[in-house]
Design a protein around this motif. Sequence first.
Motif, PDB file in Angstrom:
ATOM      1  N   GLN A 176      10.187   1.374  -2.187  1.00  0.00           N
ATOM      2  CA  GLN A 176       8.868   1.950  -2.401  1.00  0.00           C
ATOM      3  C   GLN A 176       8.133   1.264  -3.550  1.00  0.00           C
ATOM      4  O   GLN A 176       6.931   1.019  -3.463  1.00  0.00           O
ATOM      5  CB  GLN A 176       8.986   3.454  -2.677  1.00  0.00           C
ATOM      6  CG  GLN A 176       9.396   4.263  -1.448  1.00  0.00           C
ATOM      7  CD  GLN A 176       9.489   5.748  -1.736  1.00  0.00           C
ATOM      8  OE1 GLN A 176      10.270   6.178  -2.576  1.00  0.00           O
ATOM      9  NE2 GLN A 176       8.689   6.532  -1.045  1.00  0.00           N
TER      10      GLN A 176
ATOM     11  N   TYR B 163       3.797  -5.885   0.216  1.00  0.00           N
ATOM     12  CA  TYR B 163       3.516  -5.061   1.390  1.00  0.00           C
ATOM     13  C   TYR B 163       3.021  -3.688   0.934  1.00  0.00           C
ATOM     14  O   TYR B 163       3.061  -3.343  -0.256  1.00  0.00           O
ATOM     15  CB  TYR B 163       4.771  -4.901   2.248  1.00  0.00           C
ATOM     16  CG  TYR B 163       5.950  -4.337   1.497  1.00  0.00           C
ATOM     17  CD1 TYR B 163       6.108  -2.960   1.315  1.00  0.00           C
ATOM     18  CD2 TYR B 163       6.924  -5.183   0.961  1.00  0.00           C
ATOM     19  CE1 TYR B 163       7.198  -2.444   0.622  1.00  0.00           C
ATOM     20  CE2 TYR B 163       8.005  -4.680   0.269  1.00  0.00           C
ATOM     21  CZ  TYR B 163       8.139  -3.314   0.097  1.00  0.00           C
ATOM     22  OH  TYR B 163       9.212  -2.812  -0.596  1.00  0.00           O
ATOM     23  N   GLU B 164       2.582  -2.904   1.891  1.00  0.00           N
ATOM     24  CA  GLU B 164       2.155  -1.526   1.624  1.00  0.00           C
ATOM     25  C   GLU B 164       3.128  -0.567   2.302  1.00  0.00           C
ATOM     26  O   GLU B 164       3.305  -0.613   3.517  1.00  0.00           O
ATOM     27  CB  GLU B 164       0.734  -1.283   2.128  1.00  0.00           C
ATOM     28  CG  GLU B 164       0.230   0.125   1.869  1.00  0.00           C
ATOM     29  CD  GLU B 164      -1.160   0.367   2.419  1.00  0.00           C
ATOM     30  OE1 GLU B 164      -1.617   1.536   2.410  1.00  0.00           O
ATOM     31  OE2 GLU B 164      -1.794  -0.608   2.878  1.00  0.00           O
TER      32      GLU B 164
ATOM     33  N   ASN C  47       3.679   2.574   3.838  1.00  0.00           N
ATOM     34  CA  ASN C  47       2.712   3.568   4.299  1.00  0.00           C
ATOM     35  C   ASN C  47       3.207   4.531   5.368  1.00  0.00           C
ATOM     36  O   ASN C  47       2.448   5.347   5.865  1.00  0.00           O
ATOM     37  CB  ASN C  47       1.442   2.876   4.800  1.00  0.00           C
ATOM     38  CG  ASN C  47       1.701   1.979   5.992  1.00  0.00           C
ATOM     39  OD1 ASN C  47       2.821   1.882   6.493  1.00  0.00           O
ATOM     40  ND2 ASN C  47       0.656   1.315   6.470  1.00  0.00           N
ATOM     41  N   SER C  48       4.478   4.461   5.740  1.00  0.00           N
ATOM     42  CA  SER C  48       4.986   5.408   6.732  1.00  0.00           C
ATOM     43  C   SER C  48       6.475   5.621   6.495  1.00  0.00           C
ATOM     44  O   SER C  48       7.300   4.814   6.923  1.00  0.00           O
ATOM     45  CB  SER C  48       4.755   4.885   8.153  1.00  0.00           C
ATOM     46  OG  SER C  48       5.088   5.888   9.105  1.00  0.00           O
TER      47      SER C  48
ATOM     48  N   HIS D  76       2.831  -4.893  10.829  1.00  0.00           N
ATOM     49  CA  HIS D  76       3.775  -4.333   9.845  1.00  0.00           C
ATOM     50  C   HIS D  76       5.205  -4.652  10.267  1.00  0.00           C
ATOM     51  O   HIS D  76       5.472  -5.016  11.413  1.00  0.00           O
ATOM     52  CB  HIS D  76       3.599  -2.819   9.702  1.00  0.00           C
ATOM     53  CG  HIS D  76       4.068  -2.028  10.874  1.00  0.00           C
ATOM     54  ND1 HIS D  76       3.381  -1.948  12.071  1.00  0.00           N
ATOM     55  CD2 HIS D  76       5.198  -1.268  11.048  1.00  0.00           C
ATOM     56  CE1 HIS D  76       4.027  -1.182  12.921  1.00  0.00           C
ATOM     57  NE2 HIS D  76       5.142  -0.756  12.332  1.00  0.00           N
TER      58      HIS D  76
ATOM     59  N   ALA E 176       3.554  -2.414   5.734  1.00  0.00           N
ATOM     60  CA  ALA E 176       2.391  -3.138   6.241  1.00  0.00           C
ATOM     61  C   ALA E 176       2.195  -4.437   5.479  1.00  0.00           C
ATOM     62  O   ALA E 176       2.231  -4.468   4.246  1.00  0.00           O
ATOM     63  CB  ALA E 176       1.145  -2.266   6.121  1.00  0.00           C
TER      64      ALA E 176
ATOM     65  N   ASP F 242       7.846   1.894   7.509  1.00  0.00           N
ATOM     66  CA  ASP F 242       6.905   0.848   7.905  1.00  0.00           C
ATOM     67  C   ASP F 242       6.352   0.175   6.661  1.00  0.00           C
ATOM     68  O   ASP F 242       5.867   0.840   5.736  1.00  0.00           O
ATOM     69  CB  ASP F 242       5.759   1.429   8.736  1.00  0.00           C
ATOM     70  CG  ASP F 242       6.224   1.894  10.100  1.00  0.00           C
ATOM     71  OD1 ASP F 242       7.336   1.501  10.514  1.00  0.00           O
ATOM     72  OD2 ASP F 242       5.490   2.653  10.756  1.00  0.00           O
TER      73      ASP F 242
END
Length: 237
Positions: A224, A105-106, A108-109, A198, A125, A123
């Motif tokens: 992360q 996943y990414e 990103n928030s 996401h 993604a 989040d």
Amino acid sequence: MRQRLSSEPDRYRGRRRVPTPPRSRYAAVVTTALVGASGVALFAGSALPDAKSVSPTVLDELKTASALSEDAAERANAADRSSRDGERFSLEAETGVWCLPLKDYEFNSPYGVQGEELHTGVDLAAPEGTPYVSIHDGTVTKAGWFGGYGYTVIVANADGSEAIYGHSSTLSVQEGQQVKAGDQLGLVGNTGLSYGSHLHLEVHVKGEPLDPVPWLMERGVDIQLQMEPFHSEVTTP
């Protein structure tokens, strides 16, 4: 998911260490008896200049006292080992198995204030339809539509915390179901107030949201960097 910031969120100050159980009263009493018996034996030895002058009866009594002292010492050591084993078991029971909710996943928030709103989770993604799993053992307390979170699963974790998994396209569990770390909960989606496909993950303690990043880091999971402890029984998709 974001909410209006009404007050500064509570700061998580770390997990309490499991208190070290006191040494058992039995071990303390036996140790005291051992010390007393040793003192008596030493005094008797110092009062006798030559062991050859001691009667056979006295020698037998001294040998018996020595044997009892050694047995008492062994029992005290066994009680102490049992106490330490209990401490390790308590620590393992509290810690348990923790894992990533999904892979590839990414991030990103992050959690925190964004503009005038508090983003109460993180989040992750991923393409719609990607399976996600429970990060810890627990009980499903919500499995259905949950306002702006869309289709959501909430798991009351075994340590007393709650994990919220939002914006799912499909749910794989039902309310009341018991789950283990690594069990599939649903599929990543874009339902509710979502800007794209996401998984929204929140962690709550005593009803208050906190940053999942340090919380999971203390449990060996780096959300992360997508790293987790190796557990043969956990098979995240």
